[in-house]
Design a protein around this motif. Sequence first.
Motif, short mmCIF file in Angstrom:
data_model
loop_
_atom_site.label_atom_id
_atom_site.label_comp_id
_atom_site.label_asym_id
_atom_site.label_seq_id
_atom_site.Cartn_x
_atom_site.Cartn_y
_atom_site.Cartn_z
N GLY A 319 -12.00 12.29 33.53
CA GLY A 319 -11.79 13.53 32.81
C GLY A 319 -10.92 14.47 33.63
O GLY A 319 -10.88 14.38 34.86
N ASN A 320 -10.25 15.38 32.98
CA ASN A 320 -9.38 16.30 33.71
C ASN A 320 -10.17 17.43 34.37
O ASN A 320 -9.60 18.25 35.09
CB ASN A 320 -8.31 16.90 32.78
CG ASN A 320 -8.90 17.85 31.76
OD1 ASN A 320 -10.04 17.68 31.33
ND2 ASN A 320 -8.13 18.84 31.35
N LYS A 343 -5.43 6.97 32.74
CA LYS A 343 -5.69 7.83 31.59
C LYS A 343 -6.57 9.00 32.02
O LYS A 343 -7.65 8.81 32.58
CB LYS A 343 -6.40 7.05 30.47
CG LYS A 343 -5.51 6.05 29.74
CD LYS A 343 -4.41 6.75 28.95
CE LYS A 343 -3.57 5.74 28.19
NZ LYS A 343 -2.50 6.40 27.43
N ILE A 344 -6.11 10.20 31.74
CA ILE A 344 -6.86 11.43 31.99
C ILE A 344 -7.30 11.99 30.65
O ILE A 344 -6.45 12.30 29.80
CB ILE A 344 -6.01 12.47 32.73
CG1 ILE A 344 -5.30 11.84 33.93
CG2 ILE A 344 -6.87 13.66 33.15
CD1 ILE A 344 -6.20 11.38 35.04
N ILE A 345 -8.59 12.11 30.43
CA ILE A 345 -9.10 12.60 29.15
C ILE A 345 -9.37 14.10 29.24
O ILE A 345 -10.24 14.54 30.00
CB ILE A 345 -10.39 11.86 28.75
CG1 ILE A 345 -10.14 10.36 28.65
CG2 ILE A 345 -10.93 12.40 27.42
CD1 ILE A 345 -11.36 9.55 28.26
N GLU A 346 -8.62 14.86 28.49
CA GLU A 346 -8.80 16.31 28.51
C GLU A 346 -10.10 16.67 27.80
O GLU A 346 -10.42 16.13 26.74
CB GLU A 346 -7.62 17.01 27.84
CG GLU A 346 -7.70 18.52 27.97
CD GLU A 346 -6.35 19.17 27.80
OE1 GLU A 346 -6.35 20.37 27.45
OE2 GLU A 346 -5.33 18.50 28.00
N GLY A 347 -10.84 17.59 28.39
CA GLY A 347 -12.12 18.02 27.83
C GLY A 347 -13.31 17.28 28.38
O GLY A 347 -14.45 17.58 28.03
N LYS A 382 -5.08 12.09 19.43
CA LYS A 382 -4.43 11.57 20.63
C LYS A 382 -4.77 12.47 21.81
O LYS A 382 -4.95 13.66 21.66
CB LYS A 382 -2.91 11.57 20.42
CG LYS A 382 -2.15 10.74 21.43
CD LYS A 382 -0.68 10.68 21.04
CE LYS A 382 0.07 9.80 22.03
NZ LYS A 382 1.49 9.71 21.66
N VAL A 383 -4.92 11.85 23.01
CA VAL A 383 -5.25 12.64 24.18
C VAL A 383 -4.18 13.69 24.43
O VAL A 383 -2.99 13.39 24.40
CB VAL A 383 -5.35 11.73 25.43
CG1 VAL A 383 -5.67 12.56 26.66
CG2 VAL A 383 -6.38 10.66 25.23
#
Length: 415
Positions: A319-320, A343-347, A382-383
């Motif tokens: 996660g970010n 992959k960085i998942i926002e939120g 989409k991320v």
Amino acid sequence: MQFDQIDESNYKLVEVVSKWDILVCYISGIFLGIWVTIKWLIHYLWTLVNPRSSGRSPKNWCVPEKPPSYLVDSNFGRHSYVKLNRTKFHYVEAGNVTDPVIVLLHGFPDCWIGWRDQIKELSRFFRVIALDLKGFNDSDKPIWRREYRIEKVCRELVDFIHSLNVNSVTLMGHDLGGILGWILAHTNPRVINRLICVSAPHPNLIWSNLDSSKVPINSAWLKFIQLPYLPEVEHVRPDSNFLEKNFTHVDNSRPKSKYNNLQPINGSANDKGHILDAYRYIFSRNEDWNGPLNYFRNLPFYRIREGSFISCPCLIVTGNSDPLFRLESLIKSTDYCENFVVKIIEGAAHWPHQETPLEFNRIILKFLVGSRASQTLEKTEKVNNKGLVGFMLGAVSNSVNKIHNSVHLRATEAF
């Protein structure tokens, strides 16, 4: 089936840090232990002066008397056991036995149930094995630190994989499970055909990049738990709230939790409190913490020899807003991979597979099965990579991408 022989020389890739660094860690742990003991004494004296303050606050929950339904629910999969070298392992299995195998290794403090939102989705394409690591939940819990040495843990994991009647697997690990995944991929490359590390920087980077002193797992915590006995007692004290501090995203007693509006699946929205009860039950006794803490009494002192690379395709997810480590350490972890995706998942923070399960599942299935997954997966947004653009899109991409703060990702060609 003929299994590949373990190459003993590969364990030479694992090196121990200097004796001076170990000594400094132990000495710091002693001082922290004295401080914790003083806090216990102050708390005890305060309760003598103010007896009413000794009662549990609303945030302190009673330990369930029996396992919550989540822990024995067969809807997730078949509960099975295997005994290897006098150690019993518990795991939950789902999917077709003829499909490729994916092994899920949970983090700390956790167990197989941490993958509750992934098991069903993955079982459409894989034979899913969600393992309780040694020392956790229903697997055996040796109390001695030597039982959790890197080489011994890796050997047992390889034996466990072979007990599934396969030579190699896809391995996905979160946190502690991800760190073990890194080491296993370095030391036993034939056993891992694809690696997914979730919120777990490379072991050469994670220990020096723990981020905040305000989170329960930090550099001071790592030093304190090197002591015997005291850390186990501290983690089960009624006013410790260690589990609640780690699982804020599943604690429905926190109405202002920023995870309350996230999209849980498989009925999680109505059962958040029950999940936390399961964790309280799993970690309710001193002996429930022996094994989990012993991993961290060993792991911080080991490094992978520089120049060692992982050749199998790797997916790194976080996660970010992960408060446990610096994001740069995860980006730099790609230096140890020949083929990778980031992959960085926002939120999301430290538990993206639980905090944003729909988005997380979309990412891992795209990496593992590609277009076959998109035909049946529920459409998700989409991320949003605003501020974190240009991440690798292909599992074996070797292009150079640019990220915010001029951080560059590099996919290294095979040597």
